[in-house]
Design a protein around this motif. Sequence first.
Motif, PDB file in Angstrom:
ATOM      1  N   VAL A  74       0.852  -1.194   0.000  1.00  9.14           N
ATOM      2  CA  VAL A  74       0.000   0.000   0.000  1.00  9.14           C
ATOM      3  C   VAL A  74       0.883   1.237   0.000  1.00  9.14           C
ATOM      4  N   GLY A  75       0.534   2.207  -0.825  1.00  2.00           N
ATOM      5  CA  GLY A  75       1.260   3.469  -0.850  1.00  2.00           C
ATOM      6  C   GLY A  75       0.769   4.385   0.253  1.00  2.00           C
ATOM      7  N   LEU A  76       1.705   5.018   0.956  1.00  5.51           N
ATOM      8  CA  LEU A  76       1.369   5.983   2.007  1.00  5.51           C
ATOM      9  C   LEU A  76       1.983   7.325   1.645  1.00  5.51           C
ATOM     10  N   MET A  77       1.152   8.344   1.520  1.00  6.20           N
ATOM     11  CA  MET A  77       1.654   9.698   1.319  1.00  6.20           C
ATOM     12  C   MET A  77       1.453  10.476   2.610  1.00  6.20           C
ATOM     13  N   LEU A  78       2.566  10.973   3.145  1.00  2.00           N
ATOM     14  CA  LEU A  78       2.573  11.589   4.467  1.00  2.00           C
ATOM     15  C   LEU A  78       3.075  13.015   4.379  1.00  2.00           C
ATOM     16  N   ARG A  79       2.478  13.886   5.174  1.00  3.10           N
ATOM     17  CA  ARG A  79       3.014  15.234   5.294  1.00  3.10           C
ATOM     18  C   ARG A  79       4.300  15.164   6.111  1.00  3.10           C
ATOM     19  N   ASP A  80       5.105  16.207   6.048  1.00  4.12           N
ATOM     20  CA  ASP A  80       6.416  16.263   6.692  1.00  4.12           C
ATOM     21  C   ASP A  80       6.400  15.623   8.081  1.00  4.12           C
ATOM     22  N   ALA A  81       7.116  14.502   8.225  1.00  2.00           N
ATOM     23  CA  ALA A  81       7.098  13.744   9.474  1.00  2.00           C
ATOM     24  C   ALA A  81       7.837  14.441  10.605  1.00  2.00           C
ATOM     25  N   SER A  82       8.474  15.601  10.342  1.00  2.00           N
ATOM     26  CA  SER A  82       9.112  16.344  11.427  1.00  2.00           C
ATOM     27  C   SER A  82       8.071  16.971  12.341  1.00  2.00           C
ATOM     28  N   ASN A  83       6.838  17.127  11.838  1.00  2.00           N
ATOM     29  CA  ASN A  83       5.733  17.557  12.693  1.00  2.00           C
ATOM     30  C   ASN A  83       5.361  16.380  13.595  1.00  2.00           C
ATOM     31  N   PRO A  84       5.396  16.564  14.926  1.00  2.00           N
ATOM     32  CA  PRO A  84       5.156  15.427  15.826  1.00  2.00           C
ATOM     33  C   PRO A  84       3.846  14.694  15.572  1.00  2.00           C
ATOM     34  N   ALA A  85       2.794  15.417  15.205  1.00  2.00           N
ATOM     35  CA  ALA A  85       1.507  14.766  14.967  1.00  2.00           C
ATOM     36  C   ALA A  85       1.596  13.821  13.773  1.00  2.00           C
ATOM     37  N   TYR A  86       2.275  14.250  12.698  1.00  2.00           N
ATOM     38  CA  TYR A  86       2.433  13.392  11.528  1.00  2.00           C
ATOM     39  C   TYR A  86       3.459  12.295  11.784  1.00  2.00           C
ATOM     40  N   GLY A  87       4.488  12.617  12.569  1.00  2.00           N
ATOM     41  CA  GLY A  87       5.477  11.603  12.908  1.00  2.00           C
ATOM     42  C   GLY A  87       4.869  10.453  13.678  1.00  2.00           C
ATOM     43  N   LEU A  88       4.016  10.778  14.656  1.00  2.00           N
ATOM     44  CA  LEU A  88       3.348   9.732  15.433  1.00  2.00           C
ATOM     45  C   LEU A  88       2.374   8.954  14.559  1.00  2.00           C
ATOM     46  N   LEU A  89       1.646   9.657  13.696  1.00  2.00           N
ATOM     47  CA  LEU A  89       0.709   8.968  12.804  1.00  2.00           C
ATOM     48  C   LEU A  89       1.461   7.990  11.901  1.00  2.00           C
ATOM     49  N   PHE A  90       2.594   8.407  11.370  1.00  2.00           N
ATOM     50  CA  PHE A  90       3.403   7.525  10.526  1.00  2.00           C
ATOM     51  C   PHE A  90       3.815   6.273  11.292  1.00  2.00           C
ATOM     52  N   SER A  91       4.297   6.468  12.517  1.00  2.00           N
ATOM     53  CA  SER A  91       4.734   5.334  13.327  1.00  2.00           C
ATOM     54  C   SER A  91       3.591   4.357  13.582  1.00  2.00           C
ATOM     55  N   ARG A  92       2.424   4.892  13.917  1.00  2.00           N
ATOM     56  CA  ARG A  92       1.282   4.025  14.222  1.00  2.00           C
ATOM     57  C   ARG A  92       0.742   3.335  12.962  1.00  2.00           C
ATOM     58  N   LEU A  93       0.761   4.030  11.845  1.00  2.00           N
ATOM     59  CA  LEU A  93       0.342   3.385  10.596  1.00  2.00           C
ATOM     60  C   LEU A  93       1.274   2.234  10.239  1.00  2.00           C
ATOM     61  N   GLN A  94       2.573   2.448  10.407  1.00  2.00           N
ATOM     62  CA  GLN A  94       3.546   1.383  10.135  1.00  2.00           C
ATOM     63  C   GLN A  94       3.311   0.189  11.049  1.00  2.00           C
ATOM     64  N   ASP A  95       3.117   0.454  12.335  1.00  2.00           N
ATOM     65  CA  ASP A  95       2.901  -0.633  13.296  1.00  2.00           C
ATOM     66  C   ASP A  95       1.647  -1.424  12.952  1.00  2.00           C
ATOM     67  N   GLU A  96       0.581  -0.709  12.634  1.00  2.00           N
ATOM     68  CA  GLU A  96      -0.690  -1.376  12.348  1.00  2.00           C
ATOM     69  C   GLU A  96      -0.612  -2.155  11.040  1.00  2.00           C
ATOM     70  N   ALA A  97       0.049  -1.590  10.037  1.00  2.00           N
ATOM     71  CA  ALA A  97       0.200  -2.304   8.763  1.00  2.00           C
ATOM     72  C   ALA A  97       0.992  -3.593   8.961  1.00  2.00           C
ATOM     73  N   HIS A  98       2.077  -3.507   9.729  1.00  2.00           N
ATOM     74  CA  HIS A  98       2.882  -4.704  10.002  1.00  2.00           C
ATOM     75  C   HIS A  98       2.043  -5.759  10.716  1.00  2.00           C
TER      76      HIS A  98
END
Length: 344
Positions: A74-98
């Motif tokens: 699945v392709g994931l397009m994410l806004r700048d992960a340096s923003n903590p809210a997007y960084g956390l969302l990225f981490s949780r999406l990765q964990d859930e996908a795995h």
Amino acid sequence: MSGASPSDAPGLRVTVSDVAAAAGVSRATATRALKGEGRFAPETQERILAEAERLGYVRNTMAAELAAGRTGTVGLMLRDASNPAYGLLFSRLQDEAHRRGLDLVTVTIGADVKGAEQVNALHRLLGMRVAGLIVATGGITAAQLEPFADQVPIVRAGRVETAEGIHTAHYDDPSHGRMLASHVVSLGHRRVVVLSGAEDVSFAEHLRASAMSSTLVDGGASVTLVSAGAAPTDGVDEALDAVRDGATAVMCASDYRQLAVMRALRAAGLSVPGDVSVTGCDGILPGADLLGLTTLRIPVEAVAAAAVETMQRLLGSDADSDSSETVRQPFVGTLVPGSTAAPV
């Protein structure tokens, strides 16, 4: 070069057949062992995995899935992960996908004028033959996304969407704005500044600010609405002008804006919350609890879990039967009273 062994080749050129030959098993046995399928004697499994590691074998997941007539990528397009809210969302999406057995291919987008780079990024992801797209940025419009929804399932993670065929697991930003404004009204504030990014800057902030303003007015407060640019410092001077004219609280549509306002108030010799109450929204900034920020903690974990679960279901065998129903899942966060807002 003649005489080269499989171990001399780059990992992507080492095949399952190379691993099978080195381990002394059939190709089918090696394939099942590397995928974690089938039953083997423990020593056989260990030998196959050890040879794969020694040879530097890297499984080409996408090619294997395409050969099998399916893909879990699945392709994931994410806004700048340096923003903590997007960084956390990225981490949780990765964990859930795995956890659900999906592979994510991620592109990250920073500043982008009118979503042009984001559209290009989506084309690149489709070129990789992804089976679906999770879009975790609000900077691309429904009109820009709709053509892609004709090709693969799309789930927006975080932002609400109105276009049919684009599914969402999103933050209930109007509810968040109402919750924060009700808290400020309960503290007795009747002259309030609402500082937010403009609609074309941050749709989420716009939704929060609109809900804040209407709730404040319904509660008997007068509102000065400042619609600003993307930088956290944008609009701060106007907010301080309103404070000098008698406003007792500044409600910010993000925690970054809240911090910018607090810095400006301190520079002006005003204390928080002694002279002015300040609130924000997101609740993800590191140290927010130590700073005592009055904010709202957005439900990142719930949104990530729902986005991946929705994508997995859309990719499932029963996807055709559900294709006519667009999924809309709003999630409400938690008010954090903090200490930056106090009674008048």
